[in-house]
Design a protein around this motif. Sequence first.
Motif, PDB file in Angstrom:
ATOM      1  N   SER B   8       0.401  -0.396  32.513  1.00  9.54           N
ATOM      2  CA  SER B   8       0.798  -0.044  31.129  1.00  9.54           C
ATOM      3  C   SER B   8      -0.161  -0.560  30.064  1.00  9.54           C
ATOM      4  O   SER B   8       0.196  -1.324  29.193  1.00  9.54           O
ATOM      5  CB  SER B   8       2.215  -0.475  30.790  1.00  9.54           C
ATOM      6  N   LEU B   9      -1.391  -0.080  30.161  1.00  6.70           N
ATOM      7  CA  LEU B   9      -2.424  -0.477  29.212  1.00  6.70           C
ATOM      8  C   LEU B   9      -2.278   0.311  27.910  1.00  6.70           C
ATOM      9  O   LEU B   9      -2.160   1.533  27.913  1.00  6.70           O
ATOM     10  CB  LEU B   9      -3.793  -0.185  29.831  1.00  6.70           C
ATOM     11  N   THR B  10      -2.273  -0.424  26.806  1.00  8.82           N
ATOM     12  CA  THR B  10      -2.212   0.216  25.490  1.00  8.82           C
ATOM     13  C   THR B  10      -3.321  -0.358  24.641  1.00  8.82           C
ATOM     14  O   THR B  10      -3.589  -1.550  24.694  1.00  8.82           O
ATOM     15  CB  THR B  10      -0.854  -0.043  24.816  1.00  8.82           C
ATOM     16  N   MET B  11      -3.995   0.538  23.905  1.00 10.89           N
ATOM     17  CA  MET B  11      -5.072   0.065  23.033  1.00 10.89           C
ATOM     18  C   MET B  11      -4.974   0.833  21.735  1.00 10.89           C
ATOM     19  O   MET B  11      -4.988   2.056  21.723  1.00 10.89           O
ATOM     20  CB  MET B  11      -6.412   0.338  23.712  1.00 10.89           C
ATOM     21  N   THR B  12      -4.819   0.122  20.639  1.00 12.22           N
ATOM     22  CA  THR B  12      -4.679   0.814  19.359  1.00 12.22           C
ATOM     23  C   THR B  12      -5.876   0.524  18.471  1.00 12.22           C
ATOM     24  O   THR B  12      -6.421  -0.566  18.483  1.00 12.22           O
ATOM     25  CB  THR B  12      -3.404   0.361  18.616  1.00 12.22           C
ATOM     26  N   TYR B  13      -6.301   1.559  17.743  1.00 11.27           N
ATOM     27  CA  TYR B  13      -7.279   1.401  16.666  1.00 11.27           C
ATOM     28  C   TYR B  13      -6.525   1.720  15.389  1.00 11.27           C
ATOM     29  O   TYR B  13      -6.338   2.886  15.076  1.00 11.27           O
ATOM     30  CB  TYR B  13      -8.440   2.383  16.817  1.00 11.27           C
ATOM     31  N   GLY B  39     -11.861  12.805  23.070  1.00 17.04           N
ATOM     32  CA  GLY B  39     -10.974  11.955  22.272  1.00 17.04           C
ATOM     33  C   GLY B  39      -9.673  11.608  22.956  1.00 17.04           C
ATOM     34  O   GLY B  39      -8.768  11.059  22.337  1.00 17.04           O
ATOM     35  N   SER B  40      -9.564  11.890  24.272  1.00 22.20           N
ATOM     36  CA  SER B  40      -8.285  11.643  24.939  1.00 22.20           C
ATOM     37  C   SER B  40      -8.163  10.214  25.473  1.00 22.20           C
ATOM     38  O   SER B  40      -7.131   9.847  26.012  1.00 22.20           O
ATOM     39  CB  SER B  40      -8.077  12.662  26.067  1.00 22.20           C
ATOM     40  N   GLY B  41      -9.225   9.414  25.338  1.00 24.28           N
ATOM     41  CA  GLY B  41      -9.111   8.006  25.712  1.00 24.28           C
ATOM     42  C   GLY B  41      -9.791   7.617  27.008  1.00 24.28           C
ATOM     43  O   GLY B  41      -9.642   6.485  27.466  1.00 24.28           O
ATOM     44  N   LYS B  42     -10.582   8.526  27.604  1.00 26.55           N
ATOM     45  CA  LYS B  42     -11.231   8.225  28.882  1.00 26.55           C
ATOM     46  C   LYS B  42     -12.219   7.078  28.757  1.00 26.55           C
ATOM     47  O   LYS B  42     -12.195   6.122  29.541  1.00 26.55           O
ATOM     48  CB  LYS B  42     -11.960   9.477  29.409  1.00 26.55           C
ATOM     49  N   THR B  43     -13.094   7.178  27.754  1.00 28.15           N
ATOM     50  CA  THR B  43     -14.083   6.115  27.567  1.00 28.15           C
ATOM     51  C   THR B  43     -13.400   4.794  27.236  1.00 28.15           C
ATOM     52  O   THR B  43     -13.798   3.740  27.719  1.00 28.15           O
ATOM     53  CB  THR B  43     -15.072   6.501  26.455  1.00 28.15           C
ATOM     54  N   THR B  44     -12.344   4.874  26.429  1.00 28.55           N
ATOM     55  CA  THR B  44     -11.615   3.655  26.064  1.00 28.55           C
ATOM     56  C   THR B  44     -11.084   2.963  27.317  1.00 28.55           C
ATOM     57  O   THR B  44     -11.191   1.742  27.447  1.00 28.55           O
ATOM     58  CB  THR B  44     -10.462   4.004  25.112  1.00 28.55           C
ATOM     59  N   PHE B  52     -15.319  -4.411  27.851  1.00 27.20           N
ATOM     60  CA  PHE B  52     -15.977  -4.319  26.555  1.00 27.20           C
ATOM     61  C   PHE B  52     -15.009  -4.125  25.409  1.00 27.20           C
ATOM     62  O   PHE B  52     -15.368  -4.300  24.262  1.00 27.20           O
ATOM     63  CB  PHE B  52     -17.029  -3.222  26.545  1.00 27.20           C
ATOM     64  N   ASN B  53     -13.787  -3.690  25.683  1.00 31.14           N
ATOM     65  CA  ASN B  53     -12.805  -3.798  24.609  1.00 31.14           C
ATOM     66  C   ASN B  53     -11.524  -4.422  25.131  1.00 31.14           C
ATOM     67  O   ASN B  53     -11.215  -4.356  26.314  1.00 31.14           O
ATOM     68  CB  ASN B  53     -12.587  -2.475  23.865  1.00 31.14           C
ATOM     69  N   LYS B  54     -10.855  -5.077  24.220  1.00 30.96           N
ATOM     70  CA  LYS B  54      -9.680  -5.857  24.596  1.00 30.96           C
ATOM     71  C   LYS B  54      -8.431  -5.042  24.288  1.00 30.96           C
ATOM     72  O   LYS B  54      -8.106  -4.822  23.131  1.00 30.96           O
ATOM     73  CB  LYS B  54      -9.643  -7.170  23.810  1.00 30.96           C
ATOM     74  N   PRO B  55      -7.738  -4.585  25.337  1.00 28.11           N
ATOM     75  CA  PRO B  55      -6.540  -3.789  25.122  1.00 28.11           C
ATOM     76  C   PRO B  55      -5.483  -4.572  24.333  1.00 28.11           C
ATOM     77  O   PRO B  55      -5.447  -5.798  24.395  1.00 28.11           O
ATOM     78  CB  PRO B  55      -6.047  -3.505  26.540  1.00 28.11           C
ATOM     79  N   THR B  56      -4.661  -3.821  23.596  1.00 30.57           N
ATOM     80  CA  THR B  56      -3.622  -4.459  22.798  1.00 30.57           C
ATOM     81  C   THR B  56      -2.554  -5.074  23.699  1.00 30.57           C
ATOM     82  O   THR B  56      -2.059  -6.164  23.450  1.00 30.57           O
ATOM     83  CB  THR B  56      -2.984  -3.400  21.867  1.00 30.57           C
ATOM     84  N   SER B  57      -2.182  -4.321  24.753  1.00 32.10           N
ATOM     85  CA  SER B  57      -1.228  -4.894  25.699  1.00 32.10           C
ATOM     86  C   SER B  57      -1.434  -4.265  27.068  1.00 32.10           C
ATOM     87  O   SER B  57      -2.123  -3.259  27.203  1.00 32.10           O
ATOM     88  CB  SER B  57       0.208  -4.659  25.213  1.00 32.10           C
TER      89      SER B  57
END
Lengths: 267, 349
Positions: B8-13, B39-44, B52-57
Motif C-alpha cells: 500500500s504505497l502512497t506518494m503525494t505531490y 502520468g499514471s505513476g510508473k516512474t514514481t 530516490f523519492n520517499k513515499p508518503t506512506s
Amino acid sequence: MSARTRNRLLMAVVWLFLLLLFLPVLVVIPVSVTDKSYLSLPADGISFEHYGSLTDPAKGWVPSFRNSALAAIATAIMATGIAAAFAVGAWIRSGWWPSAVRLLMLSPLIVPPIIYAVGMVRVLSKVSMLDTFWGVLVVHVVLSLPMAFLAIAASLANLDNRMVTAARSLGARPITIFGRVILPNIAPGLAAGAFLAFITSWDEITVTLFITARHFVTLPRRIYTSITDSIDPALAAIAAVLLIATMAVLIAQTLLKGRGARAGSAK
Amino acid sequence: MSFLVVDSLTMTYGPLRALNDVSLTVKEGEFISLLGPSGSGKTTLLMSLAGFNKPTSGRILLDGQDIIAREPEDRDFGFVFQGYALFPHLSVSGNIAFPLKVRKWDAVRIRARVEEMLALVGLKSLADRKPRQLSGGQQQRVALARALSFGPRVLLLDEPLSALDRMLREQMQTELRRLHRETGVTFLYVTHDQQEALTMSDRIAVFEKGKIVEEGSPTRLFKSPTTRFVAEFLGENNFVKGSRANGVWQGFGTSFSLPEQRDSGEDAGSATLWLRPGDIGFGTGRDGDISFTAKVEDFVFGGTHNRLALRLRSGETFVASISADLVAEDALGKDLTFHARPEAVGVLR
Ligand SMILES: Nc1ncnc2c1ncn2[C@@H]1O[C@H](COP(=O)(O)OP(=O)(O)OP(=O)(O)O)[C@@H](O)[C@H]1O
Ligand SMILES: [Mg+2]
C-alpha cells in the motif's frame, strides 16, 4: 576600385587597428630601459638600473607583488570552491532558489565597483578588517564569484544531471560522485574559473584603493601610488615584466593547445 | 517469504496522488512490466523502489525487510534510465567497472567481470570507446551492462527503449529477454507501449491514475480483462452495448449465447461487450458463430489485412481487420455480413 585594392585597403585598416591596440602597451619596454631618472625614452644609451631598483626594499615593489600574488591565489581557490559548490548544487537540484541565489551571485557584475567600495569600507571598518589581507580577500572573492560561477556553470550546462542519480543507484556516495563523476567532467571549467578569478583579483584596483592604505598594498595599488606621486621609471620596468610574463604564458598556452589539437586530429 | 513486496504505497505531490495505495508482489527472477499511460505513476513507483523519492506512506519489503529508510546507494538495485545517463568521461569498460570500483572489488576480479559483461551485451570490440562515440543502441547496452555488472537484486528499467527507432527497439526487446534469461535477475520494466509489455513480460501491472487497475499474465490480461481500461489499453478493441435475458445475449444487432467461461450466468439489463478487430471474420462463418450485418463506412489498405470501419444498424461503429484476399476497396458503402466466434466476445459489466 578593383577587388584587389579593396582587399589591401581592408588589410591596412585591420593592421592599423591591431597596432592601435598593441603599440601603446609596447611603449613601456623602451621606457623601462631609459638612462634617465624620470619616465622618458632612452636618450644617450640604455640602462637596466630600473629593473634592479624593483628589488630595492625601500621602494616596496617586492612586498606588493607578493601581496597581490597571495591575494590572487587565495581568491582563485576560494572563489572557485564557492562557485563550484553552488553551481554543482544548483545543477543537481533545480527549483526557484538556485535562480534566486544565482542572481545574487552575479550582482557584482551589475553593481558599479565604486558603489560596492563605499559599502565595503563601512562593513570592513566595523569589523576592523580595513587594510588587511583578509579584508582584501573577502572583497576579491565576492568580485570574482560571477566569473568563476559563469565558467563552471557553462561546463555543467551540457552534462546530464541524471548521472548523479545513476551513480547513486550504482552504489556511489556523495564524495565518490563528486570526485569520480562530476570533477572529471568539469575540470576545464574549474581551471577557467580559477584563472578568471585570479585575473580579477590580480588587477582589481577600484575597490582595493578604498579598503587598503599602507599596510596591505597590492601591486595595482603600488603602481597607482607610484604614478600619482612620482615619475620613477621603475613603473615602466614592472609593467614590462608583467607584459613579458603574460605574453610568455599566452604563447606557451597557444603552442601547447596547437600541439594538443594536432595530436587529437592525428588519432 | 516473498522476494519483493510493495505494500500500500502512497506518494503525494501536494494534492496529487502520484501513487495511490499501490500493492504488488514480485517473485525472484520475474520479468514484470509496469504499463500505463503518461502520468499514471510508473516512474514514481520505480523511483520509490530505487530510493530516490520517499513515499508518503506504505512499505517496501525485500526478503521481508522494510527498506524504505535505506539510501539508494545501499539498495543494490540496478537502474536503467531513458537517456542512459552514462558517464561521458569514462570508456565503455570504465562505465561498466564503475559500480565495481565503488564496491572496492580487486582489480583482477573487476577485469574479469567487465570482460564477462562486455561479452554478455556484445560490446567486446568497443570496450575503449567513449559513450559519445556509440550509437543509441550501443549506449543502451552499456547502460544495461553497467546496471547488471555488480549483481543487483532487482533491475529497474524506465522506458529504456523509447528513444530508439522501431527496428532497433524490436531487436533490443529480444536482447532484454535474453539478458533476463541469462542473468536470472528480477526485471521491473516501465513502458507505455502495450505491445512491448505483451511480448516481453511474465506479468503486467497496468497503471491508471496512480493505481494498479489490474495485474496478471499477458495472456490473461489480453484474453479476459476485467476492466474497461485494460480491455481498451491492451491491444485494439471495439466496444458495443449488449444485454442478457433468459441466458440469451443481445448485441451486434443479433442474438447469441456465450460459452460458459465468458458468461457470468446472470441476466443483465445492460452490459458492454468487446470484440477485437482481428477476431472479426468476413461472411457468415461456421455454425455457432455470431454473424451480423454492418455497413462498410471506411476502407484502409494495410498489406495483408485491410482495416474496415463498420456501422451496425444500431448506429454503433467499430473496426474490423479483414484478410486482404477477402475484401477489396469496392466493399466501401455496402452492407456486408461478418462473423465472430463466441469465445472471442468479452463481457464487461
Ligand atoms: N517532482 C514532482 N513534483 C510534482 N509532481 C510530480 C513530480 N514527479 C511526478 N509528478 C506527477 O506525478 C504523476 C505521476 O508521474 P510519473 O512520472 O510517475 O508518471 P509516468 O507514469 O512515469 O508517466 P510517463 O509515461 O509520462 O513517464 C504525474 O501527474 C506527474 O505530473
Ligand atoms: Mg515516466
